[in-house]
Design a protein around this motif. Structure first.
Motif, mmCIF file in Angstrom:
data_model
loop_
_atom_site.group_PDB
_atom_site.id
_atom_site.type_symbol
_atom_site.label_atom_id
_atom_site.label_comp_id
_atom_site.label_asym_id
_atom_site.label_seq_id
_atom_site.Cartn_x
_atom_site.Cartn_y
_atom_site.Cartn_z
ATOM 1 N N SER A 172 -3.935 4.171 -2.787
ATOM 2 C CA SER A 172 -3.786 2.766 -2.432
ATOM 3 C C SER A 172 -5.134 2.243 -1.963
ATOM 4 N N SER A 207 -4.677 -5.765 -2.036
ATOM 5 C CA SER A 207 -3.729 -4.642 -2.057
ATOM 6 C C SER A 207 -2.770 -4.779 -3.232
ATOM 7 N N SER A 236 2.165 1.769 -3.496
ATOM 8 C CA SER A 236 1.089 2.266 -4.334
ATOM 9 C C SER A 236 0.861 3.762 -4.121
ATOM 10 N N GLU A 237 0.931 4.200 -2.858
ATOM 11 C CA GLU A 237 0.735 5.623 -2.568
ATOM 12 C C GLU A 237 1.895 6.469 -3.087
ATOM 13 N N LEU A 279 -5.672 0.847 0.873
ATOM 14 C CA LEU A 279 -5.797 1.272 2.264
ATOM 15 C C LEU A 279 -6.333 2.696 2.344
ATOM 16 N N GLU A 280 -5.785 3.586 1.554
ATOM 17 C CA GLU A 280 -6.235 4.969 1.564
ATOM 18 C C GLU A 280 -7.674 5.079 1.057
ATOM 19 N N PHE A 308 -10.893 -0.855 5.651
ATOM 20 C CA PHE A 308 -9.834 -1.770 5.204
ATOM 21 C C PHE A 308 -9.632 -2.889 6.225
ATOM 22 N N ASN A 342 0.826 -1.205 0.000
ATOM 23 C CA ASN A 342 0.000 0.000 0.000
ATOM 24 C C ASN A 342 0.863 1.259 0.000
#
Length: 280
Positions: free
Chosen positions: A52, A115, A45-46, A54-55, A61, A42
């Motif tokens: 992401s 994820s 990805s961010e 998660l975000e 999540f 995650n």
């Protein structure tokens, strides 16, 4: 960046301990190892794509960890029939301790796969891939037939476990995807009709990626698992026979289908909307 660094550090520390000789600590590294992986994926990805899973999901999540537990216990039940994988524990434990610790470890499966799928789907937007143009035709009769075939596949498992074991990974798809499509829940089957195959391939590839790490980290760990797979138990990559990796992509579709249904039921969140857009 902080999420990525913390995930990498946690993964590295847990990896060292898992393959070390720390006794009690080495036996309890599966969850922190995979928690680190989830945070790192995650975080990457961010950093790379400014978003992401998660975000995007926020506090919900955490539900992915919760719904992951019954999913893998289901596959443990299927394995009780086909006997394809076997666990080696460092020392005997009580049934209660085993269930609690196993459930904690199983909780990482869904968030790890999804994820990774988010990351790969975001990355796929940067590349022009000649995705197949064919779209499967969906009808009520076809959906009903798929469900009946899926039920039939489950019925074959106890009758012919050595011959039907691949159906463990295929049968859930034949039931979950048609049901989700029929009741208007998010499904890869309906997504293919409008957005093509990008999400399907991202989910399948993501599960191969996580499968690589599952099998690689398993090699020198305790507890660990080994395989007894009829007819294809050769050419091992780590503990897994090479052809056994073919089950991972189908498992990924089952993970997506199950998670999509559960998220709609629990939070009304559409998993397809939570993932990056299928087309650039």
């Amino acid at each position: 960046m902080a999420l990525l660094i913390s995930g990498i550090l946690l993964t590295a520390l847990a990896w060292i301990v898992a393959w070390g000789t720390s006794g009690f600590l080495s036996e309890h590294t599966f969850f922190p190892l995979w928690l680190g992986y989830i945070l790192a994926v995650n975080g990457l990805s961010e950093v790379r794509f400014k978003s992401s899973l998660l975000e995007t999901m926020g506090g919900s999540f955490l539900l992915l960890f919760l719904i992951s537990i019954p999913l893998w216990w289901f596959f443990e039940g299927m394995n009780a029939i086909v006997q394809n994988w076997h666990y080696r524990l460092a020392q005997p434990v009580s049934s209660t301790q085993y269930v609690l610790e196993a459930s904690l470890d199983f909780s990482t499966v869904v968030p790890a796969v999804l994820s990774t799928g988010f990351l790969l789907l975001a990355a796929a937007r940067d590349f022009r891939v000649p995705w197949p143009r064919w779209r499967p035709r969906v009808s009520e009769r076809g959906l009903a037939a798929a469900v009946l075939i899926g039920i039939g596949c489950f019925a074959l498992l106890p009758l012919f476990p050595d011959e039907s074991f691949p159906l463990v990974w295929i049968a859930p798809i034949l039931i979950l995807e048609p049901i989700a499509s029929a009741i208007g829940f998010p499904s890869l089957l309906t997504d293919v009709q409008t957005n093509g195959w990008r999400r399907v391939f991202a989910v399948m590839t993501a599960t191969l990626v996580t499968g690589f790490w599952w099998e690689m980290w398993n090699v020198y760990s305790l507890p660990k698992w080994t395989y007894t797979i009829p007819y294809v138990g050769f050419w091992h990559v780590f503990e897994m026979p090479l052809l056994g990796y073919l089950g991972y992509p189908f498992f990924g579709i089952a993970v997506f289908s199950y998670a999509a249904i559960m998220l709609m039921l629990l939070t009304k969140q559409n998993l397809l909307v939570l993932l990056p857009q299928a087309e650039k």
